[in-house]
Enzyme design. Structure first.
Site, PDB file in Angstrom:
ATOM      1  CD  GLU A   1      42.392  41.053  45.645  1.00  0.00           C
ATOM      2  OE1 GLU A   1      42.710  39.883  45.855  1.00  0.00           O
ATOM      3  OE2 GLU A   1      43.203  41.958  45.373  1.00  0.00           O
TER       4      GLU A   1
ATOM      5  CG  HIS B   1      44.622  40.771  36.994  1.00  0.00           C
ATOM      6  ND1 HIS B   1      45.321  39.845  36.243  1.00  0.00           N
ATOM      7  CD2 HIS B   1      45.036  40.586  38.270  1.00  0.00           C
ATOM      8  CE1 HIS B   1      46.109  39.143  37.047  1.00  0.00           C
ATOM      9  NE2 HIS B   1      45.966  39.578  38.269  1.00  0.00           N
TER      10      HIS B   1
ATOM     11  CE  LYS C   1      38.326  36.545  45.032  1.00  0.00           C
ATOM     12  NZ  LYS C   1      39.430  37.356  44.592  1.00  0.00           N
TER      13      LYS C   1
HETATM   14  C1  BG6 Z   1      46.962  38.428  41.580  1.00  0.00           C
HETATM   15  C2  BG6 Z   1      47.456  39.555  42.426  1.00  0.00           C
HETATM   16  O1  BG6 Z   1      47.439  38.544  40.271  1.00  0.00           O
HETATM   17  O2  BG6 Z   1      45.538  38.447  41.561  1.00  0.00           O
HETATM   18  C3  BG6 Z   1      46.896  39.478  43.832  1.00  0.00           C
HETATM   19  O3  BG6 Z   1      48.879  39.503  42.484  1.00  0.00           O
HETATM   20  C4  BG6 Z   1      45.389  39.373  43.792  1.00  0.00           C
HETATM   21  O4  BG6 Z   1      47.292  40.600  44.603  1.00  0.00           O
HETATM   22  C5  BG6 Z   1      44.945  38.279  42.832  1.00  0.00           C
HETATM   23  O5  BG6 Z   1      44.938  39.083  45.105  1.00  0.00           O
HETATM   24  C6  BG6 Z   1      43.436  38.292  42.645  1.00  0.00           C
HETATM   25  O6  BG6 Z   1      43.087  37.202  41.852  1.00  0.00           O
HETATM   26  P1  BG6 Z   1      41.621  36.586  41.908  1.00  0.00           P
HETATM   27  O7  BG6 Z   1      41.628  35.530  40.868  1.00  0.00           O
HETATM   28  O8  BG6 Z   1      41.436  36.068  43.293  1.00  0.00           O
HETATM   29  O9  BG6 Z   1      40.705  37.716  41.604  1.00  0.00           O
END
Ligand code: BG6
Length: 472
Positions: A219, A243, A344
């Site tokens: 990110e 995740h 990202k």
């Molecule tokens: C969330 C986390 O579950 O996922 C965050 O708490 C993170 O810290 C986010 O930024 C990232 O999600 P995505 O869908 O933008 O990759």
């Protein structure tokens, strides 16, 4: 399993928070646009704040203002007829009042008692809320009732076990929907279709052909406004335990007996059971220091608003895992996530074994043979790249890396948002994209020793690839 949208009451606990306006309301609205059957469903927002139905409806209308088709659907009328609010404040019997309100709405609109309870709440309030729902008998009705719990589910093995025990007192496993929004992403769901719908790749999906697997969730942003939660959590709990571990399970699992929730979840659990215990030397933790991000000065994590000065919370994790089963023994799986990375990007890179003999060795100066890599880009640029070598035309013999490329948006247009998919599944009772109790437990079993090991946290510059000493 027959999938259908039945009339129900969708109860959002923590409805004054931003998850409701940012994700839940838009997702429910889009679902309703696509499925006429959902237009007769009702939403009840619940929180401590003292709001009227009218004030809550205004918030929802505001949240949906930019939704495509908001005007066509006569949003205002829909909100007036279908959206309600109940405050829990103003006395100790908030949940009894909530129970009376739920029954009153069901009676007034002829609903059959089907209920979704969505905990859009800070994790520390989960136990108290579940207990209160149970004590008020809200989980018991003439229809079905389902509980949706946001991540993180627990903060280590013991707390996750305790939370599972508590939830199971009131809801059996078939009624619990533990959310991991990564599972709602189309590209993540496609991992199984890609693997088990194409004999070509599955035939090389093992230790004989694969040298290493990288799973990266980078990110560019820092902690932003979420320090209150994040500083207590860190990247291992916030990203890796859920995740990245879900991605690992989907990449590594065996083919399920059937394409249904139980069969798929059983296979995912087996992967986690086969992961070799992590050793401290397999894990590198980092925290972003001050520097530049996107050409602008960026604060150090410790200087962010809401972060404690001497915080040792990790914002970067890189770890090396081994899955000790017949398919994967000896293949390193490198999981990596961080905030304030160069961009990202979520990707899985499968690096294949090199050719057994390099025919081009005599020409090494010009013929740098690179391994074939299948790169699955989960976001952004959702798609695949398959990297391979070609001969550049003419002499001398030269190889050039090229790729076969597929992009979702070029073929299918915009992808649905994860929450839209997941809420649709909750309402239809399909648990395939939700996390089973045993998955959570096995995942915490893996990471709890690391969380408790007190590993050093190394600083890294924003926009870099993490701490320099990152193990390969
Ligand atoms: C969330 C986390 O579950 O996922 C965050 O708490 C993170 O810290 C986010 O930024 C990232 O999600 P995505 O869908 O933008 O990759």
């Amino acid at each position: 399993m027959s999938r259908s949208f039945q009339p129900h009451l969708f109860v959002i606990l923590g409805a004054s928070g931003d998850l409701t306006t940012r994700k839940l309301a838009p997702a429910l609205f889009r679902l309703m646009q696509r499925h006429d059957e959902l237009r007769c469903c009702h939403i009840l927002g619940v929180a401590r704040s003292d709001l009227s139905d009218a004030a809550f409806r205004d918030r929802i209308r505001e949240a949906l203002r930019d939704e495509p088709h908001a005007a066509d659907a006569d949003l205002s009328a829909w909100c007036d007829d279908h959206v309600f609010y109940q405050s829990l404040g103003g006395g100790s019997n908030g949940y009894e009042r909530l129970a009376r309100r739920v029954v009153a709405i069901e009676k007034a609109y002829g609903l059959p008692g089907n209920r979704v309870f969505y905990l859009a709440l800070p994790p520390k309030t989960f136990p108290g809320t579940i207990e209160a729902l149970g004590q008020a008998h809200l989980h018991k009705s003439a229809g079905w009732s389902r509980l949706v719990v946001e991540k993180p589910f627990g903060r280590d093995l013991a707390s996750a076990q305790a939370l599972n025990d508590l939830v199971h007192r009131y809801f059996d496993e078939s009624r619990i929907f533990r959310i991991d929004h990564y599972l709602g992403k189309e590209t993540v769901q496609n991992l199984l279709v890609f693997r088990f719908g194409n004999a070509l790749f599955e035939s090389v999906w093992h230790r004989g052909q694969i040298e290493r697997v990288d799973i990266q969730v980078h990110e560019a942003l820092g902690v932003e406004t979420r320090a209150g939660y994040y500083d207590q959590s860190g990247a291992l709990r916030d990203m890796v335990q859920n995740h990245l571990t879900q991605l690992l399970s989907l990449v590594a699992m065996e083919a399920p007996a059937r394409f249904d929730a139980d069969s798929i979840r059983q296979e995912k659990i087996k992967v986690l059971e086969s992961v070799v215990s992590l050793r401290p030397e397999d894990v590198l933790l980092g925290q972003y220091a001050a520097g530049e991000s996107d050409g602008r000065p960026a604060r150090a994590y410790r200087e962010e608003k809401g972060v404690s000065k001497g915080s040792v919370t990790e914002t970067f994790v890189r770890l090396r895992m081994e899955i000790a089963n017949w398919r994967w023994r000896g293949v390193p799986f490198i999981l990596e996530t961080g905030k304030r990375m160069p961009e990202k990007r979520t990707r899985i890179a499968i690096r294949f074994q090199p050719a057994p003999v390099s025919l081009f060795r005599p020409y090494e100066d010009t013929c740098d043979v690179r391994p074939n890599i299948l790169e699955i880009t989960l976001q952004p640029d959702e798609g695949f790249n398959l990297h391979f070598e070609v001969k550049q035309p003419r002499m001398p013999l030269r190889l050039a890396p090229r790729r076969l490329r597929f992009r979702y948006d070029e073929v299918f247009g915009d992808l649905p948002q994860a929450y839209e998919t997941l809420l649709g599944d909750v309402i239809q009772g399909d648990q395939t994209l939700f996390v089973h109790a045993d998955e959570v437990i096995n995942s915490w079993r893996l990471y709890t020793p690391i969380l408790e090991a007190g590993l050093p946290v190394h600083p890294y510059a924003p926009g870099s690839q993490g701490p320099h000493s990152a193990p390969q």
